[in-house]
Write a protein that holds these residues in place. Sequence first.
Motif, PDB file in Angstrom:
ATOM      1  N   GLY A 175     -11.851  10.274  10.606  1.00 40.40           N
ATOM      2  CA  GLY A 175     -11.744  11.054  11.826  1.00 40.40           C
ATOM      3  C   GLY A 175     -10.501  10.693  12.603  1.00 40.40           C
ATOM      4  O   GLY A 175      -9.672   9.917  12.128  1.00 40.40           O
ATOM      5  N   PRO A 176     -10.333  11.240  13.820  1.00 37.29           N
ATOM      6  CA  PRO A 176     -11.291  12.083  14.547  1.00 37.29           C
ATOM      7  C   PRO A 176     -11.288  13.555  14.142  1.00 37.29           C
ATOM      8  O   PRO A 176     -12.160  14.298  14.541  1.00 37.29           O
ATOM      9  CB  PRO A 176     -10.847  11.923  15.999  1.00 37.29           C
ATOM     10  CG  PRO A 176      -9.366  11.732  15.895  1.00 37.29           C
ATOM     11  CD  PRO A 176      -9.140  10.931  14.650  1.00 37.29           C
ATOM     12  N   HIS A 225     -15.857  15.121  16.062  1.00 37.84           N
ATOM     13  CA  HIS A 225     -15.276  14.965  17.395  1.00 37.84           C
ATOM     14  C   HIS A 225     -15.856  16.011  18.341  1.00 37.84           C
ATOM     15  O   HIS A 225     -16.013  17.182  17.960  1.00 37.84           O
ATOM     16  CB  HIS A 225     -13.753  15.097  17.341  1.00 37.84           C
ATOM     17  CG  HIS A 225     -13.066  14.664  18.594  1.00 37.84           C
ATOM     18  ND1 HIS A 225     -12.929  15.492  19.698  1.00 37.84           N
ATOM     19  CD2 HIS A 225     -12.502  13.482  18.940  1.00 37.84           C
ATOM     20  CE1 HIS A 225     -12.305  14.842  20.656  1.00 37.84           C
ATOM     21  NE2 HIS A 225     -12.023  13.616  20.228  1.00 37.84           N
ATOM     22  N   ASN A 231     -24.042  12.231  16.107  1.00 31.24           N
ATOM     23  CA  ASN A 231     -23.476  12.609  17.403  1.00 31.24           C
ATOM     24  C   ASN A 231     -24.389  12.239  18.566  1.00 31.24           C
ATOM     25  O   ASN A 231     -23.925  11.859  19.643  1.00 31.24           O
ATOM     26  CB  ASN A 231     -23.195  14.113  17.418  1.00 31.24           C
ATOM     27  CG  ASN A 231     -22.082  14.496  16.475  1.00 31.24           C
ATOM     28  OD1 ASN A 231     -20.993  13.945  16.529  1.00 31.24           O
ATOM     29  ND2 ASN A 231     -22.355  15.424  15.566  1.00 31.24           N
ATOM     30  N   ARG A 277     -19.393   6.614  21.835  1.00 29.10           N
ATOM     31  CA  ARG A 277     -19.161   7.671  22.822  1.00 29.10           C
ATOM     32  C   ARG A 277     -20.326   7.878  23.787  1.00 29.10           C
ATOM     33  O   ARG A 277     -20.149   8.492  24.835  1.00 29.10           O
ATOM     34  CB  ARG A 277     -18.868   9.003  22.107  1.00 29.10           C
ATOM     35  CG  ARG A 277     -17.545   9.043  21.363  1.00 29.10           C
ATOM     36  CD  ARG A 277     -17.139  10.474  21.049  1.00 29.10           C
ATOM     37  NE  ARG A 277     -15.817  10.518  20.423  1.00 29.10           N
ATOM     38  CZ  ARG A 277     -15.618  10.772  19.138  1.00 29.10           C
ATOM     39  NH1 ARG A 277     -16.655  11.023  18.356  1.00 29.10           N
ATOM     40  NH2 ARG A 277     -14.393  10.812  18.647  1.00 29.10           N
ATOM     41  N   ARG A 328     -22.349  17.643  22.316  1.00 26.77           N
ATOM     42  CA  ARG A 328     -22.718  16.776  21.188  1.00 26.77           C
ATOM     43  C   ARG A 328     -24.222  16.764  20.975  1.00 26.77           C
ATOM     44  O   ARG A 328     -24.690  16.544  19.856  1.00 26.77           O
ATOM     45  CB  ARG A 328     -22.234  15.347  21.456  1.00 26.77           C
ATOM     46  CG  ARG A 328     -20.745  15.167  21.382  1.00 26.77           C
ATOM     47  CD  ARG A 328     -20.332  13.787  21.831  1.00 26.77           C
ATOM     48  NE  ARG A 328     -20.709  13.531  23.229  1.00 26.77           N
ATOM     49  CZ  ARG A 328     -20.391  12.435  23.895  1.00 26.77           C
ATOM     50  NH1 ARG A 328     -19.702  11.483  23.294  1.00 26.77           N
ATOM     51  NH2 ARG A 328     -20.745  12.271  25.157  1.00 26.77           N
TER      52      ARG A 328
END
Length: 437
Positions: free
Chosen positions: A60-61, A78, A349, A355, A377
């Motif tokens: 990623g991202p 992402h 996610n 995150r 997300r």
Amino acid sequence: MTDFKHASVIEGVRFTAQVGVPNVLQGLFRKRELVVSTVGRLPADHLAYRLVEGLARKYGPDPFWVRVGAEEALLVTHPDDIRVVLGGSPSPFAPDPDAKRKGMSAFQPTALTISRGDLWIERRAFADAVLDTGAPLHRLAGGFASVAVDEADALLTLGRPITFDDVNLAFQRLTRIVVLGAAAADDTALTEQLGSLMAAGNKMPGEPASGYDAFHARLAEYVAAPDAAALTGLVADAPQSDRTDVPGQLIHWLFAMGDTLPANLVRALAALTAHSKVMGVVRSEVAGKDLTEVESVTGATYLAGCILEAMRLWPTTALFGRVLAEDYRWVNGQKTPAGTQVLIHNLYNHRNRDRVPFADRFAPEEWVTGDAADDWRFNFFSHGPQGCPGAGLAVFLGQAFLGQLVKVGEPKLTKGPRLTPDKLPYALDVYGLEIAL
């Protein structure tokens, strides 16, 4: 122009084995109890999360290619790219990847969720009109709350710990009343028909399963004799044509509210039993309230947060797919061809520790005073044009039902894993839970 990176063949084999295969084995549409419980003990969901986490850090991202079975798919991790995919549905990111279309064709071949183009627009307009999508409250909410409370009260009289099967049966009855009307309350044969067709869908036949025509005809009878207190009573005034297939649209509502939602409610209730402070806040919201009154239900915003948080922690759809209906050029200039399968791993996610500060803990406050509701997300109801048209109604029914259990009962987990408030497991097997009320 930068080409998207490719995971190795070995990593593709691992992705197929640890992410793809367990989803299929558990049942894409009708869950297989023994397999679900076995996978939960491995623990397969944690292994899948760790694999995707490692791949995202390595490749990623940007989106990257990973082999799923014999073909490569584009895995999106992402938040910006997730928004592109969800915001671009149903076109160019169509909602009917091959496995989903072949499976759903067994029990809901005309479903909104596998429709495209003008047909999708027409069927979406019908669903929005009947489900009051986007409205603060469904126009029939008062009657629906009373039905939810009645079904919860019936569970409270059982005199023993409740299981997922108990909640599922109660919610299936509630769903039949809400969707079809009081005449369908005890039509368990209809629900059993749907279950058999969903089981056939697990095999992805690509065509209506045996018994579908009879099931569809039975639904058509309820549509032809609408109940003013149910969703069928709103059908006549909703935009439609001969192509809409009204009975066929009702199937998804029966499936989602009468099967998927109960699993989320059982997990929410189990999580509440492990969080005394959270339980205290919920109790204070519903104490002394008559949950057949709409204002009492909608006022339980923290309880709604608990339901949404259970959906985030343990998504019933761990791997989410789209397919490109046409060639698409990404912001980096990379062009991917029509027919490309695009995957979003919801569990990764939802629980991404890099995150999401509250990734592994039960945090209903994030849905009340935080910005979780606006975070794309968290994808259990999807977002964008393809977002679930019945999301508001589903949560409302859950609030009334669960609120009554918490208000009247004293829920305690009597069977199941010991839940640690700040480090919750990646899977919570509903079939292994018993909750005393």
